[in-house]
Write an enzyme that holds these catalytic residues in place. Structure first.
Site, mmCIF file in Angstrom:
data_model
loop_
_atom_site.group_PDB
_atom_site.id
_atom_site.type_symbol
_atom_site.label_atom_id
_atom_site.label_comp_id
_atom_site.label_asym_id
_atom_site.label_seq_id
_atom_site.Cartn_x
_atom_site.Cartn_y
_atom_site.Cartn_z
ATOM 1 N N THR A 39 0.842 -1.203 0.000
ATOM 2 C CA THR A 39 0.000 0.000 0.000
ATOM 3 C C THR A 39 0.876 1.252 0.000
ATOM 4 O O THR A 39 2.002 1.217 0.504
ATOM 5 C CB THR A 39 -0.849 -0.038 1.293
ATOM 6 O OG1 THR A 39 -1.709 -1.154 1.237
ATOM 7 C CG2 THR A 39 -1.668 1.229 1.494
ATOM 8 N N ARG B 118 -13.961 -7.256 -0.523
ATOM 9 C CA ARG B 118 -13.197 -7.060 0.724
ATOM 10 C C ARG B 118 -12.636 -5.628 0.766
ATOM 11 O O ARG B 118 -11.963 -5.185 -0.146
ATOM 12 C CB ARG B 118 -12.041 -8.067 0.788
ATOM 13 C CG ARG B 118 -11.153 -7.942 2.030
ATOM 14 C CD ARG B 118 -9.887 -7.170 1.778
ATOM 15 N NE ARG B 118 -8.993 -7.120 2.933
ATOM 16 C CZ ARG B 118 -7.924 -6.339 3.008
ATOM 17 N NH1 ARG B 118 -7.593 -5.559 2.009
ATOM 18 N NH2 ARG B 118 -7.164 -6.335 4.074
HETATM 19 N N1 GLY Z 1 -3.523 -2.164 4.387
HETATM 20 C C1 GLY Z 1 -4.110 -2.426 3.153
HETATM 21 C C2 GLY Z 1 -5.118 -3.472 3.195
HETATM 22 O O1 GLY Z 1 -5.140 -4.288 4.118
HETATM 23 O O2 GLY Z 1 -5.914 -3.529 2.308
#
Ligand code: GLY
Length: 304
Positions: A174, A202
């Protein structure tokens, strides 16, 4: 002094970015350092040209969305059905206005879409799924979802489909940025493709205000790592609250990541406060980061 100098003139801008917290191998070190360095310079350029923290963090994150070494924008992980679902959040600490996009599948730069949502009058703060796709079409920044898939991630998805190891040989992370501008305003931006072979729909922490990012008049924060853990602790808001209570940003970053470890989570966090003090901390082996301090010094690294 010219007549248009403001009382904020002495505030020196600051920006820090991250490109994901995970066990980045030596073979990918340079690409990560180059990616975060390019992004921090792009954001800082806006700040030194008297631009806003909001514009700076957006620009920095766009840079990393465009770099396939990161799990954001082009080159993101595919979900279990073989297409990307991208999440992003941008927040203005001065107004608490925010734009959040979840599971958008037709947009190359979800952080731009999130910013567009922030700027829309009378709009919601968050759009997900079909609604986010439709908003990308409305704003004319939609793309063919196939254009967001790179061969590396297509191969990973095929391995997942066969029940093979999707974390090998390497994953990616990320991205995020936080900044302080000359007016003393703070902003935060975070963008991700989430986790590899994730369930359709998700959402991780990244688009959730207070988990993947937060910005107030006092501090700005962006998170990376195991999203479910960061959501459980509202990690970005927690770091902001600690800074508001008097923790230096570095101590706040460390305290939050220790709490993430306490619940068996992992990841990293970046922080900046209104005094221009920065912080970063991670529990993973490495996290790609770069910052430009109030003295104008550029620092980048992947080790703690
Ligand atoms: N930290 C990014 C995610 O879990 O989608």
């Amino acid at each position: 002094m010219t007549s248009n100098h403001s009382s904020h003139e002495s505030i020196k801008p600051v920006i820090i970015v991250h490109g994901g917290a995970w066990s980045i191998p030596d073979s990918l070190k340079l690409r990560h350092l180059n990616g975060v360095t390019k992004a921090v310079k792009a954001g800082y350029q806006i700040l030194v040209e008297h631009g806003s923290a909001l514009d700076a963090v957006e620009r920095a994150v766009v840079c990393m969305e465009e770099d396939p070494i990161f799990d954001a924008g082009v080159g993101s992980f595919l979900n279990e059905e073989g297409y990307v679902e991208l999440d992003a959040l941008i927040m203005d600490g001065n107004t608490l206005n925010a734009g959040a996009i979840g599971a958008v599948s037709n947009c190359r730069n979800p952080i731009i879409l999130a910013r567009m949502l922030l700027e829309e009058d009378n709009s919601p703060i968050m759009l997900v799924g079909q609604g986010a796709d439709k908003f990308a079409e409305k704003m004319k920044i939609n793309t063919d979802p196939k254009d967001l898939i790179i061969p590396r991630e297509q191969k990973r998805w095929e391995k997942g489909n066969k029940g093979e190891d999707i974390f090998s040989p390497n994953t990616s992370g990320t991205v995020g940025a936080v900044a302080l501008d000359e007016k003393g305003h703070l902003a935060s931006a975070t963008s991700t493709g989430g986790s590899p072979y994730k369930m359709v729909g998700r959402l991780g922490d990244s688009p959730i205000i207070g988990s993947g990012g937060y910005a107030s008049e006092v501090a700005a924060v962006s998170s990376t790592g195991h999203g479910e853990s960061f959501m459980k602790l509202n990690a970005a808001k927690l770091a902001t609250d600690l800074i508001e209570q008097g923790y230096p940003p570095q101590d706040a970053a460390k305290a939050v990541i220790e709490k993430i470890s306490d619940i068996n989570g992992y990841g990293g966090i970046i922080t900046v406060d209104r005094l221009g003090r920065i912080g970063y901390f991670f529990s993973t082996t490495r996290m790609a980061y770069a910052y430009i301090s109030k003295e104008g010094k550029l620092v980048s690294g992947i080790d703690m």
